[in-house]
Scaffold this motif. Structure first.
Motif, PDB file in Angstrom:
ATOM      1  N   GLU A   1      37.560  -5.443  -9.295  1.00  0.00           N
ATOM      2  CA  GLU A   1      37.197  -4.098  -8.211  1.00  0.00           C
ATOM      3  C   GLU A   1      35.694  -4.793  -8.122  1.00  0.00           C
ATOM      4  O   GLU A   1      34.905  -5.264  -8.984  1.00  0.00           O
ATOM      5  CB  GLU A   1      36.925  -3.009  -9.132  1.00  0.00           C
ATOM      6  CG  GLU A   1      36.592  -1.996  -8.354  1.00  0.00           C
ATOM      7  CD  GLU A   1      36.204  -0.822  -9.141  1.00  0.00           C
ATOM      8  OE1 GLU A   1      35.875   0.284  -8.685  1.00  0.00           O
ATOM      9  OE2 GLU A   1      36.494  -0.800 -10.513  1.00  0.00           O
ATOM     10  N   LEU A   2      35.289  -4.743  -6.706  1.00  0.00           N
ATOM     11  CA  LEU A   2      34.075  -4.771  -6.167  1.00  0.00           C
ATOM     12  C   LEU A   2      33.224  -3.828  -6.342  1.00  0.00           C
ATOM     13  O   LEU A   2      33.750  -2.610  -5.680  1.00  0.00           O
ATOM     14  CB  LEU A   2      34.034  -5.507  -4.861  1.00  0.00           C
ATOM     15  CG  LEU A   2      32.862  -5.990  -4.224  1.00  0.00           C
ATOM     16  CD1 LEU A   2      32.004  -6.959  -5.158  1.00  0.00           C
ATOM     17  CD2 LEU A   2      32.738  -6.311  -2.830  1.00  0.00           C
ATOM     18  N   LYS A   3      31.902  -3.516  -7.140  1.00  0.00           N
ATOM     19  CA  LYS A   3      31.292  -2.396  -7.044  1.00  0.00           C
ATOM     20  C   LYS A   3      29.971  -2.512  -6.632  1.00  0.00           C
ATOM     21  O   LYS A   3      29.519  -3.587  -6.331  1.00  0.00           O
ATOM     22  CB  LYS A   3      31.146  -1.940  -8.689  1.00  0.00           C
ATOM     23  CG  LYS A   3      32.608  -1.814  -9.342  1.00  0.00           C
ATOM     24  CD  LYS A   3      32.235  -1.285 -10.920  1.00  0.00           C
ATOM     25  CE  LYS A   3      33.557  -0.851 -11.425  1.00  0.00           C
ATOM     26  NZ  LYS A   3      33.137   0.000 -12.766  1.00  0.00           N
ATOM     27  N   GLU A   4      29.333  -1.357  -6.633  1.00  0.00           N
ATOM     28  CA  GLU A   4      27.826  -1.786  -5.889  1.00  0.00           C
ATOM     29  C   GLU A   4      26.953  -2.709  -6.853  1.00  0.00           C
ATOM     30  O   GLU A   4      27.409  -2.744  -7.977  1.00  0.00           O
ATOM     31  CB  GLU A   4      27.246  -0.247  -5.964  1.00  0.00           C
ATOM     32  CG  GLU A   4      27.895   0.833  -4.854  1.00  0.00           C
ATOM     33  CD  GLU A   4      27.052   1.746  -4.360  1.00  0.00           C
ATOM     34  OE1 GLU A   4      26.058   1.609  -4.357  1.00  0.00           O
ATOM     35  OE2 GLU A   4      27.600   2.884  -4.111  1.00  0.00           O
TER      36      GLU A   4
ATOM     37  N   ILE B   1      44.230   0.933 -10.801  1.00  0.00           N
ATOM     38  CA  ILE B   1      43.676   1.133  -9.375  1.00  0.00           C
ATOM     39  C   ILE B   1      43.716   2.482  -9.028  1.00  0.00           C
ATOM     40  O   ILE B   1      44.515   3.247  -9.116  1.00  0.00           O
ATOM     41  CB  ILE B   1      44.109   0.186  -8.328  1.00  0.00           C
ATOM     42  CG1 ILE B   1      44.127  -1.262  -8.819  1.00  0.00           C
ATOM     43  CG2 ILE B   1      43.786   0.406  -7.117  1.00  0.00           C
ATOM     44  CD1 ILE B   1      44.785  -2.221  -8.232  1.00  0.00           C
ATOM     45  N   LYS B   2      42.391   2.866  -8.416  1.00  0.00           N
ATOM     46  CA  LYS B   2      42.499   4.343  -7.706  1.00  0.00           C
ATOM     47  C   LYS B   2      42.296   4.461  -6.228  1.00  0.00           C
ATOM     48  O   LYS B   2      41.722   3.311  -5.997  1.00  0.00           O
ATOM     49  CB  LYS B   2      41.193   5.016  -8.465  1.00  0.00           C
ATOM     50  CG  LYS B   2      41.197   5.254 -10.099  1.00  0.00           C
ATOM     51  CD  LYS B   2      42.278   6.218 -10.533  1.00  0.00           C
ATOM     52  CE  LYS B   2      42.388   6.359 -11.953  1.00  0.00           C
ATOM     53  NZ  LYS B   2      43.440   6.181 -12.575  1.00  0.00           N
ATOM     54  N   VAL B   3      42.440   5.546  -5.710  1.00  0.00           N
ATOM     55  CA  VAL B   3      42.123   5.502  -4.400  1.00  0.00           C
ATOM     56  C   VAL B   3      40.708   5.444  -4.110  1.00  0.00           C
ATOM     57  O   VAL B   3      39.823   5.881  -4.696  1.00  0.00           O
ATOM     58  CB  VAL B   3      42.603   6.894  -3.719  1.00  0.00           C
ATOM     59  CG1 VAL B   3      42.334   6.952  -2.291  1.00  0.00           C
ATOM     60  CG2 VAL B   3      44.086   6.785  -3.834  1.00  0.00           C
ATOM     61  N   GLY B   4      40.321   4.257  -2.961  1.00  0.00           N
ATOM     62  CA  GLY B   4      38.942   4.312  -2.589  1.00  0.00           C
ATOM     63  C   GLY B   4      38.319   3.144  -3.326  1.00  0.00           C
ATOM     64  O   GLY B   4      37.208   2.725  -2.876  1.00  0.00           O
TER      65      GLY B   4
ATOM     66  N   ASP C   1      49.375  -0.049  -1.603  1.00  0.00           N
ATOM     67  CA  ASP C   1      49.074   0.005  -0.521  1.00  0.00           C
ATOM     68  C   ASP C   1      47.562  -0.194   0.011  1.00  0.00           C
ATOM     69  O   ASP C   1      46.674   0.706  -0.703  1.00  0.00           O
ATOM     70  CB  ASP C   1      49.429   1.380   0.275  1.00  0.00           C
ATOM     71  CG  ASP C   1      50.810   1.430   0.286  1.00  0.00           C
ATOM     72  OD1 ASP C   1      51.522   0.576   0.613  1.00  0.00           O
ATOM     73  OD2 ASP C   1      51.441   2.733   0.374  1.00  0.00           O
ATOM     74  N   LEU C   2      47.064  -1.181   0.791  1.00  0.00           N
ATOM     75  CA  LEU C   2      45.590  -1.329   0.722  1.00  0.00           C
ATOM     76  C   LEU C   2      45.301  -1.496   2.273  1.00  0.00           C
ATOM     77  O   LEU C   2      46.163  -1.742   3.205  1.00  0.00           O
ATOM     78  CB  LEU C   2      45.199  -2.672   0.364  1.00  0.00           C
ATOM     79  CG  LEU C   2      45.519  -3.008  -1.163  1.00  0.00           C
ATOM     80  CD1 LEU C   2      45.106  -4.429  -1.926  1.00  0.00           C
ATOM     81  CD2 LEU C   2      44.842  -1.982  -2.036  1.00  0.00           C
ATOM     82  N   LEU C   3      44.014  -1.330   2.409  1.00  0.00           N
ATOM     83  CA  LEU C   3      43.470  -1.578   3.884  1.00  0.00           C
ATOM     84  C   LEU C   3      42.663  -2.761   3.841  1.00  0.00           C
ATOM     85  O   LEU C   3      41.855  -2.993   3.011  1.00  0.00           O
ATOM     86  CB  LEU C   3      42.383  -0.395   4.095  1.00  0.00           C
ATOM     87  CG  LEU C   3      41.709  -0.326   5.512  1.00  0.00           C
ATOM     88  CD1 LEU C   3      42.753  -0.573   6.593  1.00  0.00           C
ATOM     89  CD2 LEU C   3      40.671   0.652   5.559  1.00  0.00           C
ATOM     90  N   LEU C   4      43.140  -3.658   4.498  1.00  0.00           N
ATOM     91  CA  LEU C   4      42.386  -4.994   4.649  1.00  0.00           C
ATOM     92  C   LEU C   4      41.153  -5.043   5.273  1.00  0.00           C
ATOM     93  O   LEU C   4      41.011  -5.120   6.602  1.00  0.00           O
ATOM     94  CB  LEU C   4      43.314  -5.938   5.290  1.00  0.00           C
ATOM     95  CG  LEU C   4      43.055  -7.458   5.073  1.00  0.00           C
ATOM     96  CD1 LEU C   4      43.029  -7.936   3.521  1.00  0.00           C
ATOM     97  CD2 LEU C   4      44.179  -8.380   5.812  1.00  0.00           C
TER      98      LEU C   4
END
Length: 106
Positions: A11-14, A26-29, A43-46
């Motif tokens: 997971e890429l975080k700030e 994994i969570k939405v967003g 389901d992912l947004l590329l």
């Protein structure tokens, strides 16, 4: 160990922090890094790929049962950004409501 890696993602975080997560957590967003030869965990947004064109071939058999490779392209506006820019500046994504025409997603 190898099978465990199939279900572990990043997971890429700030601030550029990257944490390891399991697919079931994994969570939405969340911004997830999917590497070459990893299965798509949800389901992912590329947003970005390593290819200049934003293209990526993926298999979604564990999500929808289809075993053929599918060409997917990252959003043009996000493909041009560095990963850290996406985490810092991308706070909201517009997506249309579900509909019958599943192959025409906006």
């Amino acid at each position: 160990e190898e099978e465990k890696d199939l279900f572990t993602f990043e997971e890429l975080k700030e601030k550029g922090l990257i944490t390891k997560i399991r697919s079931e957590d994994i969570k939405v967003g969340w911004m997830i890094i999917v590497k070459k030869d990893q299965r798509v965990p949800a389901d992912l947004l590329l947003l970005k790929t390593s290819e200049v064109t934003g293209a990526s071939f993926i298999r979604t058999d564990q999500l929808d049962g289809e075993t053929d490779w599918k060409l997917r392209k990252a959003c043009i506006s996000t493909q041009e950004k560095e990963p850290q820019e996406l985490v810092t500046h991308l706070k909201e994504v517009y997506a249309e409501s579900p509909r019958k025409e599943i192959y025409d997603f906006v």
